[in-house]
Design a protein around this motif. Structure first.
Motif, PDB file in Angstrom:
ATOM      1  N   UNK A 174     -19.228 -84.395 -20.834  1.00  0.00           N
ATOM      2  CA  UNK A 174     -18.771 -83.153 -20.187  1.00  0.00           C
ATOM      3  C   UNK A 174     -17.556 -82.559 -20.893  1.00  0.00           C
ATOM      4  N   UNK A 175     -17.585 -82.502 -22.211  1.00  0.00           N
ATOM      5  CA  UNK A 175     -16.419 -81.985 -22.913  1.00  0.00           C
ATOM      6  C   UNK A 175     -16.270 -80.468 -22.789  1.00  0.00           C
ATOM      7  N   UNK A 176     -17.217 -79.809 -22.116  1.00  0.00           N
ATOM      8  CA  UNK A 176     -17.092 -78.373 -21.860  1.00  0.00           C
ATOM      9  C   UNK A 176     -16.276 -78.080 -20.606  1.00  0.00           C
ATOM     10  N   UNK A 177     -15.930 -79.117 -19.843  1.00  0.00           N
ATOM     11  CA  UNK A 177     -15.193 -78.904 -18.598  1.00  0.00           C
ATOM     12  C   UNK A 177     -13.730 -78.580 -18.913  1.00  0.00           C
ATOM     13  N   UNK A 178     -13.133 -77.605 -18.204  1.00  0.00           N
ATOM     14  CA  UNK A 178     -11.729 -77.253 -18.456  1.00  0.00           C
ATOM     15  C   UNK A 178     -10.776 -78.437 -18.323  1.00  0.00           C
ATOM     16  N   UNK A 179     -11.083 -79.379 -17.426  1.00  0.00           N
ATOM     17  CA  UNK A 179     -10.191 -80.518 -17.198  1.00  0.00           C
ATOM     18  C   UNK A 179     -10.148 -81.464 -18.386  1.00  0.00           C
ATOM     19  N   UNK A 180     -10.993 -81.243 -19.384  1.00  0.00           N
ATOM     20  CA  UNK A 180     -11.008 -82.096 -20.576  1.00  0.00           C
ATOM     21  C   UNK A 180     -10.080 -81.583 -21.676  1.00  0.00           C
TER      22      UNK A 180
END
Length: 214
Positions: A174-180
């Motif tokens: 999930x490297x597209x998630x802002x929290x990453x």
């Protein structure tokens, strides 16, 4: 010759679990960003939150190719990704998977799912906060899967970093998630010792090689 990944037990378990995960999408409720990690785990204890099948095949291939003696998974959930990792360890004939999960409910389901798939003997599940349960995992660690709470991926990586073998792979889902964002900034900075690739599976995977030498 049939691999463990394509054995009847693994394929039946994965098909059932992915089908159940699809139903989750219609019932998923938003969780407050101010909730603690344990509160989030409790609120989402009935949801799968899985990797994609293509992501699972990638994990299997990476473990088969790297033949790590120790595999660490942050965020086991119901055990879908764990089954892929364990199947690869089984087919390598060496290694062991250590999974972490905060939800006691999910730990119970994951153990049952791994046993149903026939790969439970290759996995140790650690219940509780990964920043505590992973402190005692012996190195060298050859592959890490980060698929728990995104704001904790970097702290977990930093905890495990001294025990990563040179050339170890760190896979963050999930490297597209802002929290990453903080995690990605860290592994994409060459001074921190990684060579990293954004791999295009569902929701994205960041595959980082620990490039420092011994």
């Amino acid at each position: 010759m049939t691999t463990t990944l394509h054995s009847a037990g693994v394929r039946t378990a994965l098909a059932r679990m992915f089908a159940a995960a699809e139903l989750d999408e219609s019932t998923r409720m938003p969780v407050s960003p101010s909730a603690s990690a344990q509160e989030r785990a409790d609120l989402l204890q009935d949801l799968y939150l899985p990797i994609s099948p293509r992501g699972g095949d990638l994990l299997y291939s990476l473990v088969r190719a790297g033949r790590p003696e120790t595999v660490v998974e942050f965020g086991t959930s119901f055990g879908i990704s764990t089954i892929y990792l364990a199947a690869a360890v089984a087919d390598n004939g060496t290694g062991h998977v250590y999974g972490t999960e905060m939800s006691r409910t999910k730990i119970g389901h994951a153990r049952a799912n791994l046993d149903e798939a026939g790969v439970g003997d290759h996995v140790t599940l650690l219940e509780g906060d990964a920043l505590e349960t992973l402190q005692d995992i012996d190195g060298p660690i050859g592959l890490v899967l980060l698929d728990g709470w995104k704001d904790l991926c970097l702290p977990v990586l930093r905890l495990l970093e001294p025990r990563l073998t040179p050339g170890a792979l760190v896979v963050a889902d999930d490297n597209t998630f802002p929290a990453m964002a903080d995690y990605l900034a860290y592994v994409r900075e060459p001074a921190n010792g990684y060579v990293t690739v954004d791999f295009p599976v569902e929701d994205g995977m960041e595959i980082s090689c620990r490039a420092v030498t011994a």
